[in-house]
Design an enzyme around this catalytic site. Sequence first.
Site, PDB file in Angstrom:
ATOM      1  N   ALA A 161      45.847  36.430  33.118  1.00 34.78           N
ATOM      2  CA  ALA A 161      46.477  37.178  34.215  1.00 34.78           C
ATOM      3  C   ALA A 161      47.921  36.703  34.416  1.00 34.78           C
ATOM      4  CB  ALA A 161      45.666  36.983  35.490  1.00 34.78           C
ATOM      5  N   ASP A 165      46.811  42.685  28.269  1.00 34.31           N
ATOM      6  CA  ASP A 165      45.747  42.432  27.287  1.00 34.31           C
ATOM      7  C   ASP A 165      45.802  43.333  26.057  1.00 34.31           C
ATOM      8  OD1 ASP A 165      44.885  40.492  28.964  1.00 34.31           O
ATOM      9  OD2 ASP A 165      43.092  41.526  29.661  1.00 34.31           O
ATOM     10  N   GLY A 219      46.703  47.368  36.452  1.00 30.74           N
ATOM     11  CA  GLY A 219      46.186  46.000  36.490  1.00 30.74           C
ATOM     12  C   GLY A 219      47.337  45.051  36.817  1.00 30.74           C
ATOM     13  N   GLU A 256      33.072  30.450  34.965  1.00 26.31           N
ATOM     14  CA  GLU A 256      33.315  30.819  36.369  1.00 26.31           C
ATOM     15  C   GLU A 256      32.140  31.633  36.922  1.00 26.31           C
ATOM     16  OE1 GLU A 256      37.391  32.510  36.455  1.00 26.31           O
ATOM     17  OE2 GLU A 256      37.873  30.631  37.466  1.00 26.31           O
ATOM     18  N   LYS A 311      43.259  26.854  43.081  1.00 27.88           N
ATOM     19  CA  LYS A 311      42.749  28.126  42.547  1.00 27.88           C
ATOM     20  C   LYS A 311      42.963  29.260  43.553  1.00 27.88           C
ATOM     21  CE  LYS A 311      40.357  30.834  39.876  1.00 27.88           C
ATOM     22  NZ  LYS A 311      40.634  31.143  38.490  1.00 27.88           N
TER      23      LYS A 311
HETATM   24  P1  NAD Z   1      36.928  33.580  25.628  1.00 22.75           P
HETATM   25  O1  NAD Z   1      37.217  34.169  24.304  1.00 22.75           O
HETATM   26  O2  NAD Z   1      37.880  32.632  26.219  1.00 22.75           O
HETATM   27  O3  NAD Z   1      35.494  32.842  25.587  1.00 22.75           O
HETATM   28  C1  NAD Z   1      34.375  33.436  24.968  1.00 22.75           C
HETATM   29  C2  NAD Z   1      33.349  32.374  24.621  1.00 22.75           C
HETATM   30  O4  NAD Z   1      32.239  33.039  24.013  1.00 22.75           O
HETATM   31  C3  NAD Z   1      33.861  31.340  23.614  1.00 22.75           C
HETATM   32  O5  NAD Z   1      33.514  30.050  24.051  1.00 22.75           O
HETATM   33  C4  NAD Z   1      33.150  31.727  22.323  1.00 22.75           C
HETATM   34  O6  NAD Z   1      32.883  30.622  21.482  1.00 22.75           O
HETATM   35  C5  NAD Z   1      31.848  32.341  22.838  1.00 22.75           C
HETATM   36  N1  NAD Z   1      31.238  33.283  21.894  1.00 22.75           N
HETATM   37  C6  NAD Z   1      31.856  34.249  21.155  1.00 22.75           C
HETATM   38  N2  NAD Z   1      30.952  34.890  20.388  1.00 22.75           N
HETATM   39  C7  NAD Z   1      29.748  34.339  20.643  1.00 22.75           C
HETATM   40  C8  NAD Z   1      28.424  34.578  20.173  1.00 22.75           C
HETATM   41  N3  NAD Z   1      28.142  35.515  19.278  1.00 22.75           N
HETATM   42  N4  NAD Z   1      27.436  33.814  20.657  1.00 22.75           N
HETATM   43  C9  NAD Z   1      27.656  32.857  21.571  1.00 22.75           C
HETATM   44  N5  NAD Z   1      28.878  32.593  22.051  1.00 22.75           N
HETATM   45  C10 NAD Z   1      29.920  33.321  21.609  1.00 22.75           C
HETATM   46  O7  NAD Z   1      36.668  34.855  26.574  1.00 22.75           O
HETATM   47  P2  NAD Z   1      36.699  34.978  28.179  1.00 22.75           P
HETATM   48  O8  NAD Z   1      36.021  33.816  28.808  1.00 22.75           O
HETATM   49  O9  NAD Z   1      36.206  36.333  28.485  1.00 22.75           O
HETATM   50  O10 NAD Z   1      38.239  34.897  28.518  1.00 22.75           O
HETATM   51  C11 NAD Z   1      39.151  35.885  28.008  1.00 22.75           C
HETATM   52  C12 NAD Z   1      40.579  35.458  28.327  1.00 22.75           C
HETATM   53  O11 NAD Z   1      40.808  35.485  29.731  1.00 22.75           O
HETATM   54  C13 NAD Z   1      40.879  34.036  27.869  1.00 22.75           C
HETATM   55  O12 NAD Z   1      42.200  33.979  27.392  1.00 22.75           O
HETATM   56  C14 NAD Z   1      40.738  33.231  29.129  1.00 22.75           C
HETATM   57  O13 NAD Z   1      41.495  32.051  29.119  1.00 22.75           O
HETATM   58  C15 NAD Z   1      41.216  34.216  30.170  1.00 22.75           C
HETATM   59  N6  NAD Z   1      40.602  33.925  31.486  1.00 22.75           N
HETATM   60  C16 NAD Z   1      41.243  33.052  32.319  1.00 22.75           C
HETATM   61  C17 NAD Z   1      40.686  32.750  33.544  1.00 22.75           C
HETATM   62  C18 NAD Z   1      41.401  31.787  34.471  1.00 22.75           C
HETATM   63  O14 NAD Z   1      42.554  31.419  34.208  1.00 22.75           O
HETATM   64  N7  NAD Z   1      40.769  31.331  35.543  1.00 22.75           N
HETATM   65  C19 NAD Z   1      39.467  33.321  33.942  1.00 22.75           C
HETATM   66  C20 NAD Z   1      38.826  34.203  33.062  1.00 22.75           C
HETATM   67  C21 NAD Z   1      39.403  34.493  31.824  1.00 22.75           C
END
Ligand code: NAD
Length: 402
Positions: free
Chosen positions: A315, A298, A10, A165, A375
């Site tokens: 990332a 991760d 990755g 996204e 982006k």
């Molecule tokens: P996240 O943990 O950031 O978001 C998960 C969301 O799901 C949260 O808002 C949370 O409140 C919600 N949630 C959790 N349990 C729930 C439930 N039972 N019911 C309803 N809602 C619930 O996870 P992600 O979006 O997968 O991101 C993972 C990591 O990857 C983060 O650190 C993120 O910043 C990063 N990421 C970054 C980018 C980018 O920079 N463009 C893109 C994708 C992910």
Amino acid sequence: MKEVVILGAGYAGLRALHVLQGSKGDFHITLVDKNDYHYEATDLHEVAAGTQPRERISYDIADVVRPQKTTFLQNEVATIDRQSQRIMFTDQTSLSYDYLIVALGFESESFGIPGVNENALEMVDVDSAETIYHHLLKQMKEYKKTQDPDLLKIVVCGAGFTGVELLGSLVENRKEFAEIAGVQSEEIKLFCVEAVTRLLPMFDENLSAYGINNLVKWGVEFLTGKPIKEIKPGVVVYQTDAETGATEELSAKTIIWTTGVSGSHVMADSNYAARRGRVMVNQDLSDPEHSNVFVVGDVSAVMDPATNRPYPTTAQIALKMGYQAAKNCLHLIKGEKTEDFHFESLGSVASIGNTHAFGLVGKMPVKGYPASFVKKAIMDRSLFLTGGVKEVLAKGRFDFYH
Ligand code: NAD
């Protein structure tokens, strides 16, 4: 000759490979991955929504392996035996190492909520992202025959970066789905069920409101402050009142689970004291019990001295960790002291479809079309840091490359 093994191709693993392959020394590298391709995990939502084909976000690992220095081994890691310095594979074979970089990446996190694994679609790799797209096409074709309105409903569970996204890309591709179903785009109903009320807390309220309000304007219905309690076949059950525990149900034939991630199960299976698959490492990214092992990306949690909390899993941080772990491996091979990991965020930008985005560049807020340009630059940067010029030219997001 010393043997350096990298587990996972990755962002972190390939960045480490890039640094090690470009360095002189009496060592050989073995890169291990269960797939023979690398994929850009931050772009999975585009494959899931059908706005990009899988080839556009992945490339062959063979493209970046220099055979004079590196052997690529396609196999699935079962456990890491740090005492005997061996990797055990699921096919019962094994591999020994002198130095190890563990970069095994993430898995979907269900938090033990009933029915998630059985009744929701996960989006964790190219195959599962493609499965979502094919599932969506099937629902649209089915609608044409049966007119069941639930076939046109798509629920994204969780409004984190990934969920937001994904919603942006689904909005972008609604026209394709509508044409197959024989309906107007607005008839494809998009929902997002989210536990908290303050969305995307890494951004200030103005910035997150910009992203969310655009999605609302484009027809996404957000149900916020509604923790999901169960996923039944075709039904999301969410809580509406924390005190009474009252719940409501939302029916839909497509339910996508994006509520967060954990590190690979291999960490716990290998007797690491991992929390949600993440191992707390030393500041130089080394395993607290074995200084010849580095844990990055991760599966790793390293303290941010500024906040006294572990850095998030992104990332950008994985790329920097891969770089530092490789440098520290080289230090150890030369008998030198390792260096601590330092990270200065370049910012983070969330895309909502191909032409809109919002986020921070450094500390500066950006939004709209200029942000989508940023982006694309971020995407090309990660292609460059893991693959090199060839991958940017082949898969890069700026049309002038083509
Ligand atoms: P996240 O943990 O950031 O978001 C998960 C969301 O799901 C949260 O808002 C949370 O409140 C919600 N949630 C959790 N349990 C729930 C439930 N039972 N019911 C309803 N809602 C619930 O996870 P992600 O979006 O997968 O991101 C993972 C990591 O990857 C983060 O650190 C993120 O910043 C990063 N990421 C970054 C980018 C980018 O920079 N463009 C893109 C994708 C992910």
